[in-house]
Design a protein around this motif. Structure first.
Motif, short mmCIF file in Angstrom:
data_model
loop_
_atom_site.label_atom_id
_atom_site.label_comp_id
_atom_site.label_asym_id
_atom_site.label_seq_id
_atom_site.Cartn_x
_atom_site.Cartn_y
_atom_site.Cartn_z
N ASP A 280 -5.89 -1.06 -4.78
CA ASP A 280 -5.30 -1.63 -3.57
C ASP A 280 -6.30 -2.60 -2.92
O ASP A 280 -7.21 -2.18 -2.21
CB ASP A 280 -4.90 -0.52 -2.59
N GLU A 281 -6.13 -3.88 -3.19
CA GLU A 281 -7.02 -4.93 -2.70
C GLU A 281 -8.50 -4.63 -2.91
O GLU A 281 -9.29 -4.65 -1.96
CB GLU A 281 -6.74 -5.21 -1.22
N SER B 217 0.84 -1.21 0.00
CA SER B 217 0.00 0.00 0.00
C SER B 217 0.87 1.25 0.00
O SER B 217 0.51 2.26 -0.62
CB SER B 217 -0.91 0.03 1.23
MG LIG Z 1 -2.03 -2.75 2.16
#
Ligand SMILES: [Mg+2]
Ligand SMILES: Nc1ncnc2c1ncn2[C@@H]1O[C@H](COP(=O)(O)OP(=O)(O)OP(=O)(O)O)[C@@H](O)[C@H]1O
Length: 281
Positions: free
Chosen positions: A170-171, A51
Motif C-alpha cells: 500500500d503505497e 487501502s
Molecule cells: Mg490509501
C-alpha cells in the motif's frame, strides 16, 4: 489447483461511525480477481477505497457484504485468518512503523519467531530474505541509520521471511526519495519475476504502474476501468476525468497528437517515444 490468489466477490464495505450511528460506504460492490503470479497495480484518487480493498486481501478487515477468498480461504472465517496472514503479507507506506528491532537481522527474524519456527530455519529465512531484497550486507546494522529505501527493503524482507505467496503493497514508495523509490520498485518487480510472488501494488506514481500485468482503476469505492497498462493509459481523457495522471511520455504523445502530429497515443516508455519520433516523416 486453484489459479486464483485473491478473489473479491461483490464486496461492500461500510465504516461505521459509532457516535452518530451513520456509516461511510467505502467499497461499493467490487469484484477483483488476482491470479497466482500476477503483478496487479491499483490506481485511484485519494479516498477512492484502495487501502480499504487492500486490507480485505489479508483479512485485516472483513466485507460488510460479499466475500473475499485468499488462496481459496474465506476471510470471514476466523479459523482461516492465521493461514491467510501467512499467505498474504502486507507492506505499508511508512517503514518506521514496520520496523520493530534495533538490528536489521533481528527485525527480519521477528515474524518467523512469532510463528514458532525453529532457529536454524529462521536463520536460513533471514539470510535468504535479506539477499532477495539486496540488503544482506546490512544485516548487523541499526535500521534507524538506513536510508528510507533501505528501511523499506528491510520491512519487505520481514514479510518475505514469513514465506508468503502474495504481498500487498500500500503505497510503499510514498515516503521515499526518487532513488529510494527506484530501489523499492526494482525489488518488488524482482520478487514477482524471479520468485513468482503475486504482487498487488497501490501507488500514486503512474510510472510505477507501467510494467504491471494489469491495472485496476478505482473511483468512489468502485472499479471503473481495468486492463493492461497500454489499454489504461491510452485513455488519457478518461484518466483525466477520474482525476488521474498518465505517465509523462504518454501525456506528451497525447499533446503531440492534439497538435496534429501523427503519433500513437499508447506510448508508455521513453524508448517507445524515441522510436515513434524517429519514425515521423
Ligand atoms: Mg490509501
Ligand atoms: N477508519 C475509517 N473510518 C471512517 N471512514 C474511513 C476510514 N478509513 C477510510 N475511510 C473512508 O473510506 C473511504 C476510502 O478510504 P481509503 O483509505 O480506502 O482510500 P484510499 O484510496 O486508500 O485513499 P488514499 O489514496 O488517500 O490512501 C474514504 O472516503 C475515507 O475517508
Amino acid at each position: 489447483m486453484d489459479k486464483k490468489m485473491i478473489e473479491c466477490r461483490d464486496v461492500v464495505y461500510k465504516y461505521e461511525d459509532s457516535n452518530e450511528g451513520t456509516y461511510k460506504l467505502a467499497i461499493d460492490n467490487v469484484s477483483i480477481d488476482i491470479e497466482k503470479g500476477e503483478f496487479v497495480v491499483i490506481l485511484g484518487r485519494n479516498g477512492s477505497g484502495k487501502s480499504t480493498i487492500a486490507k480485505h486481501m489479508n483479512a485485516l478487515i472483513i466485507p460488510t457484504e460479499g466475500k473475499v477468498y485468499v488462496d481459496g480461504m474465506d476471510t470471514s472465517l476466523q479459523e482461516n485468518v492465521w493461514n491467510i496472514r501467512n499467505n498474504a503479507g502486507m507492506v505499508f507506506q511508512n517503514p518506521d512503523n514496520q520496523i520493530v528491532a534495533t538490528i536489521v537481522e533481528e527485525d527480519v527474524a521477528f515474524g518467523p519467531e512469532n510463528l514458532g519456527i525453529e532457529p536454524n530455519e529462521i536463520r536460513r529465512r533471514v539470510d535468504d530474505s535479506l539477499k532477495r531484497v539486496n540488503m544482506d550486507e546490512y544485516k548487523k546494522h541499526a535500521p534507524h541509520l538506513l536510508s528510507g529505501g533501505q528501511k523499506q527493503r528491510v520491512a519487505i524482507a520481514g514479510v518475505l521471511a514469513m514465506m508468503p505467496k502474495c504481498i500487498i503493497f500500500d503505497e510503499p514508495t510514498a515516503m521515499l526519495d526518487p532513488s529510494g523509490r527506484k530501489e523499492v520498485i526494482r525489488t518488488i518487480r524482482e520478487l514477482n519475476k524471479k520468485y513468482g510472488i503475486t504482487i498487488v501494488l497501490i501507488t500514486h506514481y503512474m510510472e510505477e504502474a507501467v510494467k504491471a500485468d494489469r491495472i485496476v482503476v478505482m473511483d468512489t469505492g468502485k472499479v471503473v476501468i481495468e486492463g493492461s497498462p497500454r489499454e489504461i493509459f491510452s485513455n488519457v481523457g478518461t484518466m483525466k476525468e477520474i482525476g488521474l495522471d498518465v505517465p509523462q511520455v504518454t501525456e506528451l504523445a497525447y499533446e503531440l497528437q492534439k497538435e496534429g502530429i501523427d503519433i500513437t497515443s499508447d506510448i508508455l516508455t521513453i524508448d517507445e517515444m524515441v522510436d515513434a519520433l524517429c519514425r515521423l516523416k
